[in-house]
Design an enzyme around this catalytic site. Structure first.
Site, PDB file in Angstrom:
ATOM      1  CG  HIS A  70      -2.168  -0.829   0.991  1.00 11.61           C
ATOM      2  ND1 HIS A  70      -2.936  -1.327   2.020  1.00 11.61           N
ATOM      3  CD2 HIS A  70      -2.768  -1.253  -0.154  1.00 11.61           C
ATOM      4  CE1 HIS A  70      -3.953  -2.018   1.522  1.00 11.61           C
ATOM      5  NE2 HIS A  70      -3.865  -1.989   0.210  1.00 11.61           N
ATOM      6  CG  ASP A  72      -0.985   3.752   3.831  1.00 14.48           C
ATOM      7  OD1 ASP A  72      -0.936   2.780   3.056  1.00 14.48           O
ATOM      8  OD2 ASP A  72      -1.587   3.704   4.924  1.00 14.48           O
ATOM      9  CG  HIS A 157      -3.466  -5.152   5.490  1.00 14.39           C
ATOM     10  ND1 HIS A 157      -4.559  -4.409   5.902  1.00 14.39           N
ATOM     11  CD2 HIS A 157      -2.689  -4.322   4.744  1.00 14.39           C
ATOM     12  CE1 HIS A 157      -4.431  -3.181   5.420  1.00 14.39           C
ATOM     13  NE2 HIS A 157      -3.318  -3.103   4.720  1.00 14.39           N
ATOM     14  CG  ASP A 178      -1.602  -1.146   7.614  1.00 11.92           C
ATOM     15  OD1 ASP A 178      -1.170  -0.604   8.645  1.00 11.92           O
ATOM     16  OD2 ASP A 178      -1.910  -0.523   6.584  1.00 11.92           O
ATOM     17  CD  GLU A 203      -3.469  -1.756  11.672  1.00  8.07           C
ATOM     18  OE1 GLU A 203      -4.136  -0.712  11.735  1.00  8.07           O
ATOM     19  OE2 GLU A 203      -3.752  -2.703  10.931  1.00  8.07           O
ATOM     20  CG  HIS A 414      -1.332   3.036  10.353  1.00  7.00           C
ATOM     21  ND1 HIS A 414      -2.686   2.860  10.153  1.00  7.00           N
ATOM     22  CD2 HIS A 414      -0.779   3.027   9.124  1.00  7.00           C
ATOM     23  CE1 HIS A 414      -2.928   2.750   8.857  1.00  7.00           C
ATOM     24  NE2 HIS A 414      -1.777   2.860   8.207  1.00  7.00           N
TER      25      HIS A 414
END
EC number: 3.1.27.-
Length: 600
Positions: A70, A72, A157, A178, A203, A414
């Site tokens: 991802h 981010d 995830h 994540d 996170e 996060h």
């Protein structure tokens, strides 16, 4: 005293541009290198000036670890390695290595080719950056150098997402990236062993949320989609290319088949083919059901879902479109949203988290008049629904992982500050450990107690289990053995194994105590009196009278001898090994009290 230092450069009391700097026993590791989707200026990247004020980054950092693809979490990687200047190793899993450059290039096209942004990485920079990547397998211990090692664990995830354990000597940190503690339609649940790290960095996106039943959410989602297309409306579902998109595609495909629906479903061009290819390639990363049925039927080959062409957005009649990206901050999903927003028959379903500053976050916060590029105002009349199909752990899942890993301390990243504070208190109350939530640029320093890892031989454990009951989970139990050091490693083994491994002969250390006894009889008769007395007194011990006249109690030897100067006195020699010191002392005290009078 050794210590662990943690500084979030991004994702400290915030969601976006995840980037955590960890120093452990003199080693420096950067965890993730993400981009903030809510900004279009320099704020989109982490502030790398915190890493070092002087010298090259490569000289300071031992490695960079990317948890998943991802943006981010990996979006700033080419900027960091090619523009800021980092030449060291970058670790990620094989699926992340394969998918990461595709998403980076897709985003670069939107930012540079369509929006004309400057100070952005090029296609060549993405390629050069990926040459520095070292791909790792799950549960593979990777030796970064002589002291630093890392290990990846399954995180759920998205395809290829991993939690990483970073270890230097006896000190360790686990970074979750994540993760999702509940399995979904295409991925399994996150898992980590009871590794007991000094620090768990987790996170906390959904720090205060406990999700309702997944089945109820799926039913509501299908109902809303079905009702909208039944009344002739269009449904936009913004998603990221891989992950939640496949989850919802499988759900809609099954529903369309069951209901025999003919309304078209579309997916952003090219991404279905790419996704299909990677799910086939990395089938071992999916859940058990998909792996089992993959040979008979590939769940990712959709009959009802076709590739989307931008001209389809103007077609009359109902349709369902999955479009990227997931936060409506750019790309095809934003283009379609602008076209459909003015019709109240239509619906946009946001299935995941949206960071502040994105169009997705604005409409979920209730804004119905949006200022778009070029100061154009957009009135949102279409229905807006938020349905959490997020593949992040909820509060219950985070607590579950903390319980599973048993860390000495926890650090939250996060997430949003208020929600993190609530979870921080909950973790401290329930697990009795310190929990931290630093802001970006703030450093947390944790002193650590040096410990020496000791291995235990299987033979010794088996012997203990045979001799006694299994140990209780929360009750300590003594384990007797010999501690040996070989090749700088400590192991606890049985004494027999230690002698064998070290090539030593066994020696026995015995203690002898002299007890004087008034007795005019011969030595043999004195020994017999001792035997009779001990036999009647010690009911639970094995007492024997040997042919040579000596007496034994377990391993303790008692011999009667004449006194060299006093014929009316006998000397009892009580001899024992150090293992039976307690019994030896007891017998010595007992015999010092004398023997009962023999009947005349």
């Amino acid at each position: 005293m050794p210590e662990i230092r943690v500084t979030p450069l991004g994702a400290g009391q915030d969601v976006g541009r995840s980037c955590i700097l960890v120093s452990i026993s003199g080693k420096n590791v950067m965890l993730d290198c993400g981009m903030h989707m809510g900004y279009n200026d320099d704020r989109r990247f982490p502030d790398f000036s915190y890493i070092t004020q002087s010298g090259r980054l490569t000289d300071f950092l031992d490695c960079v670890i990317i948890s998943h693809f991802h943006l981010d979490h990996c979006g700033a990687l080419p900027y960091f390695s090619e523009m800021v200047g980092y030449d060291g190793p970058i670790y990620m899993t094989h699926p992340t290595q394969a998918i990461c450059p595709i998403l980076l290039e897709d985003y670069r096209k939107i930012a540079v080719d369509k929006k004309g942004e400057a100070n952005f990485f090029t296609s060549q920079m993405i390629k050069d950056c990926m040459k520095k990547v070292v791909a790792v397998h799950l549960h593979q211990t990777v030796q970064v150098d002589d002291e630093l090692e890392i290990k990846a664990y399954y995180a759920g995830h998205v395809l290829g997402a991993a939690m990483f354990q970073i270890k230097v000597g006896s000190e360790s940190v686990v970074y979750t990236g994540d993760y999702n503690m509940t399995p979904d339609r295409h991925l399994g649940a996150a898992w980590i062993d009871k590794c007991r790290p000094n620090l768990l960095i987790t996170e906390s996106t959904y720090a205060t949320t406990i999700r309702d039943s997944k089945r109820c959410r799926e039913r509501d989602f299908l109902k809303k989609v079905h009702e909208t297309v039944e009344r002739g409306g269009k449904v936009l579902i913004p998603v990221f290319a891989l992950g939640r998109a496949q989850e919802l595609c499988i759900l809609l495909e099954t529903f369309w088949e069951r209901m025999n629906l003919k309304v078209p479903i579309y997916f952003s061009t090219g991404l279905t083919e790419k996704a299909n290819h990677y799910y086939k390639l990395f089938i071992t990363w999916t859940n058990q059901k998909i792996r089992k049925t993959f040979v008979q039927r590939n769940m990712f080959e959709f009959k009802h879902i076709k590739a989307f062409d931008r001209t389809f957005a103007d077609n009359p009649g109902p349709m369902v479109v999955f479009a990227t990206p997931g936060m409506l901050h750019a790309g095809q999903s934003l283009q379609i949203f602008r076209k459909w927003a003015g019709n109240e028959k239509n619906m946009v379903i946001m299935p995941g988290y949206c960071v502040q500053g994105t169009v997705g976050h604005k409409i979920l916060s209730g804004q119905r008049k949006l200022e778009m590029e070029g100061r154009q105002m957009l009135e949102v009349k279409m229905q807006v629904e938020y349905m959490s199909f997020s593949a992040h752990a909820d509060a219950k899942g985070i607590m579950q992982l903390v319980g599973q890993a048993e860390p000495e301390s926890v650090l939250l990243v996060h997430g949003e500050a208020k929600k993190m504070e609530f979870l921080r208190q909950k973790i401290e109350q329930e697990f009795r450990v310190s929990c931290y939530m630093p802001a970006n640029g703030e450093t947390v320093t944790l002193p650590t107690s040096p410990s020496i890892p000791v291995g235990i031989s299987l033979g010794l454990l088996k012997r203990e289990m045979v001799q006694g009951l299994l140990p209780e989970a929360k009750k300590p139990r003594l384990l007797h053995g010999t501690l040996i050091m070989k090749d700088n490693n400590f192991r606890l083994v049985s004494s027999e194994q230690a002698l064998k491994e070290l090539g030593l002969a066994e020696h026995q250390l015995r203690f002898t105590c002299r007890v004087h006894l008034q007795d005019t009889r011969k030595e043999q008769e004195t020994a017999l009196r001792v035997y009779s007395h001990l036999k009647s007194t010690l009911k639970d011990h094995c007492v024997q009278h040997l042919p040579d006249g000596s007496v034994t109690v377990e391993s303790i030897l008692i011999q009667a001898a004449a006194h060299s100067e006093d014929p009316g006195t006998k000397v009892l020699l009580v001899s024992w090994t150090y293992q039976d010191e307690e019994l030896g002392s007891f017998l010595t005290a007992l015999l010092k009290n004398g023997l009962p009078q023999a009947p005349s």
